[in-house]
Design an enzyme around this catalytic site. Structure first.
Site, PDB file in Angstrom:
ATOM      1  N   GLU A 212     -42.201  81.094  38.848  1.00 49.63           N
ATOM      2  CA  GLU A 212     -41.736  81.005  37.462  1.00 49.63           C
ATOM      3  C   GLU A 212     -42.649  81.764  36.504  1.00 49.63           C
ATOM      4  OE1 GLU A 212     -41.400  76.749  36.979  1.00 49.63           O
ATOM      5  OE2 GLU A 212     -39.536  76.684  38.126  1.00 49.63           O
ATOM      6  N   LYS A 340     -31.227  69.742  33.255  1.00 51.50           N
ATOM      7  CA  LYS A 340     -30.920  70.984  33.978  1.00 51.50           C
ATOM      8  C   LYS A 340     -29.434  70.893  34.311  1.00 51.50           C
ATOM      9  CE  LYS A 340     -35.423  71.169  36.356  1.00 51.50           C
ATOM     10  NZ  LYS A 340     -36.115  70.671  37.573  1.00 51.50           N
TER      11      LYS A 340
HETATM   12  P1  PGA Z   1     -37.129  73.850  41.023  1.00 49.92           P
HETATM   13  O1  PGA Z   1     -38.368  73.383  40.186  1.00 49.92           O
HETATM   14  O2  PGA Z   1     -36.228  74.560  40.063  1.00 49.92           O
HETATM   15  O3  PGA Z   1     -37.721  74.707  42.062  1.00 49.92           O
HETATM   16  O4  PGA Z   1     -36.468  72.625  41.604  1.00 49.92           O
HETATM   17  C1  PGA Z   1     -38.258  72.360  39.327  1.00 49.92           C
HETATM   18  C2  PGA Z   1     -38.842  72.631  37.974  1.00 49.92           C
HETATM   19  O5  PGA Z   1     -39.219  73.773  37.629  1.00 49.92           O
HETATM   20  O6  PGA Z   1     -38.888  71.618  37.264  1.00 49.92           O
END
Ligand code: PGA
Length: 417
Positions: A212, A340
């Site tokens: 990320e 999400k």
């Molecule tokens: P993920 O990570 O998208 O790999 O499940 C969770 C997050 O960033 O909270």
């Protein structure tokens, strides 16, 4: 409501996400134009999330989404043909019913959500209003009082998101100055400063990044990461820049124990450990401090919240699922939740969960996934529903800054004359 806002056809395709894993992009053809949406995907998924459909065939390591694409084109599209796309809830309900499972495992939450998002975009366009404004209408939010949520920028990554030995998944900095553009600049400056500190302390090989965009240095202890964050945010006071963690505890919960740095912790011992960290570092909140079924751990944690350590946030625990959030409210297990949309699979259900949570004074943190696309829908979602904060990763990499840059544009639209 006008009745000439008609879905003509729906196409979908397999594309790649930011991890190089297939995901789905959908194209909604209507009488006023074509609307696109693509969905993200996570790796540290909770067991209460809706299921994304994968092909489990040889191609793409089993991760192909050809079946989900087919479900959109051959099953969903014929049913939605000629439907009024301004009826978001009706369309989402049709797809939920067509799927017929608890967790959308038949058609796939990835297939359903891509259509739901594209329908939402079409609705905004039909009313000639920005997407965030349309989402606010669907959410019955006060559109006069739009506010840009506080960003939580990812600085250091560990857990399943990085090739290092840090147990906690995300070490973030939340900036809470008086406008988004200032917050973004502060986040970027803290991140770039961290890079310099990493080079000085550990050498440039330690400036590689995780999934990320956060740095993934070769360090083992959470304390090392926290010391780095304290140093890099040194010139900012605690009101402007605080530490927020996504511990992602479900990932290191094995055989009824939490395993950190080779040591085993009971739930109570883990709480004591958190207390020691909170004392030493300016941590404002923790996401998923305990595993997804450890309600007691969460409940104890909520009791220690105060003016400095404020947020106990459910992610795997609540999974954007209204039933899980109801349970969490009843048990007083959280005071914030992660949202999400792909954890639940439709925009209508996402909004219902948020409405319920807000009614019970639960703060909303809209969040990305580790596998993202350049789709910036969650930026509009966060503004539209009046979220308290947004977590869209580090202030680098196209798929992460797409969201932050969209928020800059929204801020300009809202506040400059
Ligand atoms: P993920 O990570 O998208 O790999 O499940 C969770 C997050 O960033 O909270």
């Amino acid at each position: 409501m006008k009745t000439n806002h008609i879905i003509k056809s729906i196409k979908a395709r397999e594309i790649l996400d930011s991890k190089g894993t297939p995901t789905i992009e959908t194209e909604l053809h209507t009488n006023i134009g074509v609307f696109y949406a693509s969905v993200p995907s996570g790796v540290s998924k909770g067991i209460y999330e809706a299921k994304e459909l994968r092909d489990n065939e040889k191609r793409y390591q089993g991760m192909g989404v050809k079946k989900a694409v087919e479900n959109v084109e051959k099953i969903i599209a014929p049913k939605l043909k000629r439907k009024n796309f301004l009826r978001q809830k009706q369309i989402d309900d049709i797809m939920i019913k067509m799927d017929g499972t608890e967790n959308k495992s038949r058609l796939g939450a990835n297939a359903i959500l891509s259509v739901s998002m594209a329908v939402c975009r079409a609705g905004a366009s039909a009313l000639k209003i920005p997407l965030y404004e349309y989402i606010a209408k669907l959410s019955k939010e006060n559109t006069v009082k739009h506010k840009i949520p506080y960003p939580c920028f990812l600085m250091i990554e560990g857990g399943t998101h990085a090739g290092n030995n840090l147990d906690f998944q995300e070490f973030m900095i939340m900036t809470r100055q008086d406008c988004f553009s200032k917050n973004l600049r502060t986040g970027q400056e803290i991140y770039q400063n961290l890079k310099k500190i990493l080079i000085r302390k550990y050498g440039k090989l330690n400036t590689n990044v995780g999934m990320e965009g956060g740095f993934a240095p070769d360090i083992n202890l959470s304390e090392q990461a926290l010391n780095l964050l304290m140093e890099t945010k040194e010139k900012f006071n605690d009101k402007d820049a605080n530490i927020i963690l996504d511990v992602a505890a479900s990932e290191f919960f094995k055989n009824k124990k939490y395993k950190i740095s080779q040591k085993k912790f009971s739930s109570d011992k883990l709480l004591t450990y958190y207390l020691s960290l909170i004392k030493r570092y300016s941590i404002i909140g923790i996401e998923d401090p305990f595993a997804q079924n450890d309600w007691k751990g969460f409940q104890k944690m909520v009791k220690i919240a105060d003016n400095n350590f404020k947020f106990i946030i459910g992610d795997d625990l609540t999974a954007t699922n209204i039933d899980r959030v109801k349970k969490a409210v009843k048990k007083k297990a959280v005071n914030g939740i992660i949202i999400k949309p792909n954890q639940i699979g439709t925009i209508s259900e996402t909004i219902e969960t948020i409405q319920f949570a807000k009614k019970h004074n639960i703060k909303i943190f809209v969040k990305h996934r580790s596998g993202e696309t350049n789709d910036d829908f969650i930026a509009d979602l966060a503004v539209g529903v009046g979220a308290y904060a947004i977590m869209a990763g580090a202030p680098v990499r196209g798929e992460r800054v797409a969201k932050y840059n969209r928020l800059l544009k929204i801020e300009q639209e809202l506040y400059s004359s």
